[in-house]
Design a protein around this motif. Structure first.
Motif, PDB file in Angstrom:
ATOM      1  N   UNK A  16       0.833  -1.201   0.000  1.00 30.33           N
ATOM      2  CA  UNK A  16       0.000   0.000   0.000  1.00 30.33           C
ATOM      3  C   UNK A  16       0.867   1.250   0.000  1.00 30.33           C
ATOM      4  N   UNK A  17       0.345   2.313  -0.635  1.00 31.76           N
ATOM      5  CA  UNK A  17       1.081   3.582  -0.683  1.00 31.76           C
ATOM      6  C   UNK A  17       1.029   4.269   0.672  1.00 31.76           C
ATOM      7  N   UNK A  18       1.884   5.262   0.836  1.00 30.75           N
ATOM      8  CA  UNK A  18       1.923   6.032   2.083  1.00 30.75           C
ATOM      9  C   UNK A  18       0.572   6.679   2.343  1.00 30.75           C
ATOM     10  N   UNK A  19      -0.017   7.257   1.295  1.00 31.53           N
ATOM     11  CA  UNK A  19      -1.310   7.931   1.467  1.00 31.53           C
ATOM     12  C   UNK A  19      -2.393   6.939   1.872  1.00 31.53           C
ATOM     13  N   UNK A  20      -2.375   5.740   1.274  1.00 32.20           N
ATOM     14  CA  UNK A  20      -3.358   4.716   1.636  1.00 32.20           C
ATOM     15  C   UNK A  20      -3.198   4.297   3.096  1.00 32.20           C
ATOM     16  N   UNK A  63      15.762  16.893   8.544  1.00 30.68           N
ATOM     17  CA  UNK A  63      15.732  16.525   7.126  1.00 30.68           C
ATOM     18  C   UNK A  63      14.731  15.395   6.877  1.00 30.68           C
ATOM     19  N   UNK A  64      14.733  14.390   7.764  1.00 32.61           N
ATOM     20  CA  UNK A  64      13.786  13.284   7.593  1.00 32.61           C
ATOM     21  C   UNK A  64      12.343  13.779   7.693  1.00 32.61           C
ATOM     22  N   UNK A  65      12.093  14.674   8.656  1.00 33.10           N
ATOM     23  CA  UNK A  65      10.749  15.235   8.828  1.00 33.10           C
ATOM     24  C   UNK A  65      10.331  15.985   7.565  1.00 33.10           C
ATOM     25  N   UNK A  66      11.244  16.792   7.028  1.00 34.03           N
ATOM     26  CA  UNK A  66      10.930  17.573   5.821  1.00 34.03           C
ATOM     27  C   UNK A  66      10.619  16.648   4.644  1.00 34.03           C
ATOM     28  N   UNK A  67      11.408  15.579   4.504  1.00 39.31           N
ATOM     29  CA  UNK A  67      11.167  14.636   3.406  1.00 39.31           C
ATOM     30  C   UNK A  67       9.809  13.946   3.557  1.00 39.31           C
ATOM     31  N   UNK A  68       9.451  13.591   4.793  1.00 39.64           N
ATOM     32  CA  UNK A  68       8.155  12.938   5.028  1.00 39.64           C
ATOM     33  C   UNK A  68       6.998  13.882   4.728  1.00 39.64           C
ATOM     34  N   UNK A  69       7.151  15.152   5.091  1.00 41.69           N
ATOM     35  CA  UNK A  69       6.103  16.139   4.800  1.00 41.69           C
ATOM     36  C   UNK A  69       5.932  16.292   3.288  1.00 41.69           C
ATOM     37  N   UNK A 109       3.793  13.806   1.969  1.00 39.62           N
ATOM     38  CA  UNK A 109       2.476  13.829   2.625  1.00 39.62           C
ATOM     39  C   UNK A 109       2.318  12.706   3.648  1.00 39.62           C
ATOM     40  N   UNK A 110       3.436  12.194   4.154  1.00 40.70           N
ATOM     41  CA  UNK A 110       3.387  11.144   5.174  1.00 40.70           C
ATOM     42  C   UNK A 110       3.403  11.805   6.553  1.00 40.70           C
ATOM     43  N   UNK A 111       2.294  12.465   6.876  1.00 40.77           N
ATOM     44  CA  UNK A 111       2.218  13.273   8.097  1.00 40.77           C
ATOM     45  C   UNK A 111       2.276  12.407   9.362  1.00 40.77           C
ATOM     46  N   UNK A 112       1.748  11.205   9.285  1.00 37.35           N
ATOM     47  CA  UNK A 112       1.716  10.352  10.478  1.00 37.35           C
ATOM     48  C   UNK A 112       3.121   9.879  10.840  1.00 37.35           C
ATOM     49  N   UNK A 171      17.640  27.407  22.294  1.00 32.54           N
ATOM     50  CA  UNK A 171      17.669  26.091  21.664  1.00 32.54           C
ATOM     51  C   UNK A 171      16.310  25.694  21.075  1.00 32.54           C
ATOM     52  N   UNK A 172      15.388  26.650  20.993  1.00 31.91           N
ATOM     53  CA  UNK A 172      14.063  26.402  20.416  1.00 31.91           C
ATOM     54  C   UNK A 172      13.853  27.314  19.215  1.00 31.91           C
ATOM     55  N   UNK A 173      13.473  26.719  18.088  1.00 34.25           N
ATOM     56  CA  UNK A 173      13.070  27.475  16.898  1.00 34.25           C
ATOM     57  C   UNK A 173      11.711  26.968  16.433  1.00 34.25           C
ATOM     58  N   UNK A 174      10.999  27.801  15.699  1.00 32.90           N
ATOM     59  CA  UNK A 174       9.748  27.366  15.064  1.00 32.90           C
ATOM     60  C   UNK A 174       9.919  27.501  13.564  1.00 32.90           C
ATOM     61  N   UNK A 175       9.665  26.412  12.857  1.00 30.52           N
ATOM     62  CA  UNK A 175       9.848  26.405  11.406  1.00 30.52           C
ATOM     63  C   UNK A 175       8.497  26.238  10.714  1.00 30.52           C
ATOM     64  N   UNK A 176       8.360  26.893   9.586  1.00 29.12           N
ATOM     65  CA  UNK A 176       7.121  26.798   8.806  1.00 29.12           C
ATOM     66  C   UNK A 176       7.395  26.106   7.479  1.00 29.12           C
ATOM     67  N   UNK A 177       6.711  24.989   7.228  1.00 30.36           N
ATOM     68  CA  UNK A 177       6.743  24.321   5.931  1.00 30.36           C
ATOM     69  C   UNK A 177       5.531  24.784   5.124  1.00 30.36           C
ATOM     70  N   UNK A 178       5.738  25.082   3.850  1.00 29.84           N
ATOM     71  CA  UNK A 178       4.608  25.370   2.954  1.00 29.84           C
ATOM     72  C   UNK A 178       4.587  24.297   1.873  1.00 29.84           C
ATOM     73  N   UNK A 179       3.410  23.756   1.598  1.00 34.63           N
ATOM     74  CA  UNK A 179       3.301  22.701   0.598  1.00 34.63           C
ATOM     75  C   UNK A 179       1.892  22.702   0.039  1.00 34.63           C
ATOM     76  N   UNK A 180       1.666  21.909  -1.006  1.00 34.29           N
ATOM     77  CA  UNK A 180       0.361  21.822  -1.661  1.00 34.29           C
ATOM     78  C   UNK A 180      -0.107  20.381  -1.691  1.00 34.29           C
ATOM     79  N   UNK A 181      -1.444  20.219  -1.734  1.00 36.45           N
ATOM     80  CA  UNK A 181      -2.027  18.903  -1.962  1.00 36.45           C
ATOM     81  C   UNK A 181      -2.958  19.009  -3.157  1.00 36.45           C
ATOM     82  N   UNK A 182      -3.535  17.880  -3.550  1.00 37.23           N
ATOM     83  CA  UNK A 182      -4.440  17.895  -4.708  1.00 37.23           C
ATOM     84  C   UNK A 182      -5.662  18.757  -4.445  1.00 37.23           C
TER      85      UNK A 182
END
Length: 791
Positions: free
Chosen positions: A363-367, A710-716, A719-722, A744-755
């Motif tokens: 099964x795909x990641x989305x499934x 980097x792993x988190x960014x690749x998963x996002x 669309x593998x949010x879980x 030692x704390x930063x907040x990062x914003x990812x921007x992305x698109x879905x269908x």
């Protein structure tokens, strides 16, 4: 028109009504005490009427365009519920029943405040009509699109409404089994009053009193309607209920004991026969869980109701969920998966860990993510007759959070089992007791409280709240059999015990080392992991600063019999069904120590085993435990050798003779204030200020260790949010503030698109701290080796 839509997915209105009525039939079996709780003998008849009529207003021609996915310039986000109201007049009900039905239909989506906020006066409508719509060449009608009475006359699909009227007798006889009301009465539109003026405004200005039946009639009929609507829309066809045969494993358990010349303990037998509220005091390992299930079986033979098994910690909830599924499934024809649900704040991560075991790699990641979300959402619903939860999953309803009416409805006739009741601070304990008093009085709930350790003054509060004169207790003879620990106070701190711990390791002993802080546990791990004769695969470090994937691995490893050394924090005190040979521990309050002791010689197969308690902790212990309680605990333990189980109550009462002044004030003020706040809850409202106050109770903050960026960014990006969420680590507010002050704390914003959505933003808090799967997250600085933008 042959069909009017009820939902945007193509479901027709009559199909949606049928789906809601299917849930209604299940609800009658699952919550049979609703008529008694509401003092409405015709409760189910009224709920049938509400369900059948609640969405007739969707037959508005402009709203049908919205459901068809077409553009409607003239619907203007009106509320379809309002257009359903006039048709309730067809029922010829008495005035009390009619007004309740009208309120529930109007309020089944929006609060009355939200409805009134959008209400436009006749003057506003006339002004907009002349200024805007008479100048709109495409708009051909002589009235404002939001003119309620003109819409009733000209914009409803009366052929379809006639069809619904003709179908009414069929569904009435199917669900009510009586002679249906004739719906031929004509509605005289010119005689109507606007529903917002006639119903919503006077209700909003009035206050319901919990002492009056109309409060519960409005609240629980509304909650029942919402349950039927939500579950019907979700396609849920079955709400499972307990049957007596589901408890067959208890008989098998007893038969096996008898075959071996044993029997159930007396306290278990008492619980199995108890038909009312119950308090059980019994040691760890003496079958409290089986006692609770036996008590529950007795309750189910008296009346159906949902069951909540309540534990204080996420880890213990996960473990109990797995255990109960296994226990109930031990009988071949019983499927525990259909009976036992779960709900807590980290449910997605838990479901993902379960899913990994049974998932299909094709099964795909989305499934996979969609299936995980589906399982999670089902767990949140009342499909399972028993749900393992934290107390906050019930307490949130008492704060009036969104959907509290549905939560209260599920509590009608519920059976609540509180395990480890000793684990809460005085404020949470006060809220729990006030809620229990409320649930017993108004919802006809039955309560079982279980504990191994509870000071007398807290026990008295519980007895008074539940009206119990004498708790069920393990017999003195049995308690003597459970005596299994010998305490030795060691000079110095846990680091002074390293050489002795190593000696025990070389002797082949299975050892637990318990620290009060993650930092100390990590240091001890580093000093012991390379001990001669100790294979690194046989040592486990367990604490709260692992991500969920690693934490799950650690818990599974701790259960393995070849794991020789377990090092951890308070996480060891609960949930893990483990049995080691001996323990070294930092000082802690007596009740916490007793929980730790229970992980050693749990099965009483090793005689009397040693527990070594240090008389010095770390400098940060004062932020975790009251110093005076630690001192009294050490004073007690210095004067005893063997921990006699039959004397535990005396031990506890020495350490905890009563509330201290501050605790008593917190407890008393909370009981009074919380009882008053319960009276302020009102139907048809959402108490937003209380919702914020409720969520402020949780001080755990999710952060992403820098090494996972980097792993988190690749998963996002995939669309593998879980999977991305499973990389996060939960830290308490104090550590978050410390890290923030140290930059030692930063907040990062990812921007992305879905269908379906062109632009989405995902904010993540990054902790620039070292992390590895063996030790978890430390406060040692580690920057991010990747280009990124700080928000």
């Amino acid at each position: 028109m042959k069909h009017a839509l009820g939902k945007s997915d193509g479901t027709t209105l009559i199909e949606h009504i049928q789906d809601c009525l299917a849930v209604y039939s299940q609800l009658k079996e699952a919550l049979p005490l609703l008529p008694k709780v509401t003092k409405l003998d015709n409760f189910w008849q009224l709920l049938f009427y509400v369900i059948y009529f609640h969405d007739w207003g969707k037959c508005h021609v402009e709203f049908q365009k919205v459901l068809e996915g077409k553009k409607s310039n003239y619907w203007n986000n009106q509320r379809h519920e309002l257009y359903s109201i006039p048709f309730l007049d067809k029922l010829n009900l008495n005035e009390n029943d009619k007004i309740i039905l009208q309120r529930v239909v109007i309020g089944h989506h929006k609060t009355f405040f939200e409805l009134l906020e959008k209400w436009k006066s006749d003057e506003d409508l006339d002004f907009e009509l002349n200024l805007k719509y008479k100048r709109d060449a495409k708009y051909k009608k002589p009235f404002h699109p939001e003119d309620f009475f003109s819409n009733l006359k000209y914009n409803l699909l009366y052929d379809y409404l006639k069809y619904l009227s003709e179908k009414f007798p069929k569904y009435y006889q199917e669900h009510i089994h009586g002679i249906p009301i004739n719906l031929e009465k004509e509605i005289k539109i010119d005689d109507l009053i606007h529903p917002l003026k006639q119903i919503v405004e006077p209700t909003y200005k009035s206050t319901f009193n919990t002492a009056n039946p109309d409060y519960w009639q409005n609240l629980l009929l509304l909650g029942s309607m919402k349950l039927c609507d939500h579950y019907g829309s979700a396609g849920i066809k079955k709400i499972n209920c307990f049957k007596v045969k589901d408890f067959s494993y208890l008989k098998i358990l007893k038969d096996n004991l008898l075959a071996g010349g044993l029997d159930l303990y007396e306290h278990q037998k008492e619980c199995f026969k108890e038909s009312d509220n119950c308090i059980l005091i019994a040691p760890t390992g003496s079958g409290k869980t089986e006692s609770a299930i036996g008590w529950l079986k007795k309750q189910i033979t008296i009346s159906q109701g949902r069951v909540y098994y309540i534990l204080p910690y996420t880890a213990s909830i996960n473990a109990m969920h797995k255990r109960l599924i296994k226990d109930f499934s031990s009988v071949k024809e019983i499927k525990g998966n259909n009976l036992i649900g779960i709900q807590h704040g980290k449910l997605t991560q838990y479901v993902a860990s379960l899913y990994e075991v049974m998932s299909d790699d094709k099964k795909s990641i989305l499934q996979k993510n969609e299936e995980i979300k589906k399982i999670r959402d089902i767990y949140k619903k009342m499909i399972y007759p028993l749900k393992v939860i934290t107390p906050f999953q019930i307490l949130k309803y008492t704060y009036g959070v969104k959907g509290f009416e549905m939560g209260f409805t599920e509590l009608a006739g519920a059976k609540l089992v509180f395990d480890e009741i000793h684990a809460y601070d005085e404020i949470t304990f006060a809220q729990i007791l006030t809620s229990l008093e409320y649930f017993v009085k108004y919802f006809n709930c039955k309560i079982m409280i279980m504990t191994a350790t509870l000071p007398t003054f807290m026990l008295e509060e519980l007895k008074n709240t539940l009206g119990i004169s004498k708790p069920v207790q393990a017999s003195n003879d049995l308690l003597k059999e459970f005596t299994r620990h010998q305490v030795e106070i060691r000079d110095g701190d846990i680091f002074n015990q390293i050489s002795d711990i190593k000696k025990c390791i070389r002797m082949g002993k299975r050892i637990i080392v318990v620290c009060n802080t993650v930092k100390n546990a990590q240091k001890i791990y580093e000093q012991l992991k390379d001990t001669e004769g100790l294979n690194e695969s046989k040592v486990t470090l367990l604490h709260s600063r692992f991500n969920s994937a690693d934490r799950n691995d650690k818990e599974m490893k701790a259960l393995e019999k070849n794991n020789q050394l377990l090092i951890g924090t308070q996480a060891i005190e609960v949930s893990l069904d483990i049995d080691y040979d001996l323990m070294f521990t930092e000082p802690a309050p007596l009740d916490a120590l007793l929980q730790r002791f229970g992980r050693v010689n749990r099965k009483r197969e090793k005689g009397i085993v040693p527990i070594y308690v240090c008389n010095n902790g770390s400098k940060n212990d004062k932020y975790i435990y009251p110093t005076n309680i630690i001192d009294r605990t050490l004073e007690l333990l210095n004067n005893i050798d063997i921990v006699h189980e039959e004397k535990l109550q005396d031990y506890l009462d020495f350490v905890y003779p009563n509330w201290d002044e501050k605790q008593f004030k917190n407890y008393s003020d909370t009981r009074i204030g919380f009882a008053e706040s319960l009276k302020s809850l009102q139907p048809y409202t959402c108490h937003k200020e209380n919702e914020e106050e409720f969520y402020d109770k949780f001080d755990g903050i999710q952060v992403l260790p820098a090494c996972f960026f980097k792993r988190y960014k690749d998963l996002i990006k995939k669309y593998d949010f879980i999977s991305a969420e499973r990389l996060l680590v939960s830290i308490h507010l104090g550590m978050y503030c410390k890290l923030k002050n140290e930059k030692q704390i930063d907040v990062h914003c990812f921007e992305f698109e879905t269908e379906s959505v062109k632009s989405l933003k995902n904010y993540i808090t990054i902790a620039k701290c070292h992390y590895n799967p063996q030790i978890g997250m430390t406060d040692e600085f580690e920057d991010i080796n990747d280009n990124y933008n700080i928000f």
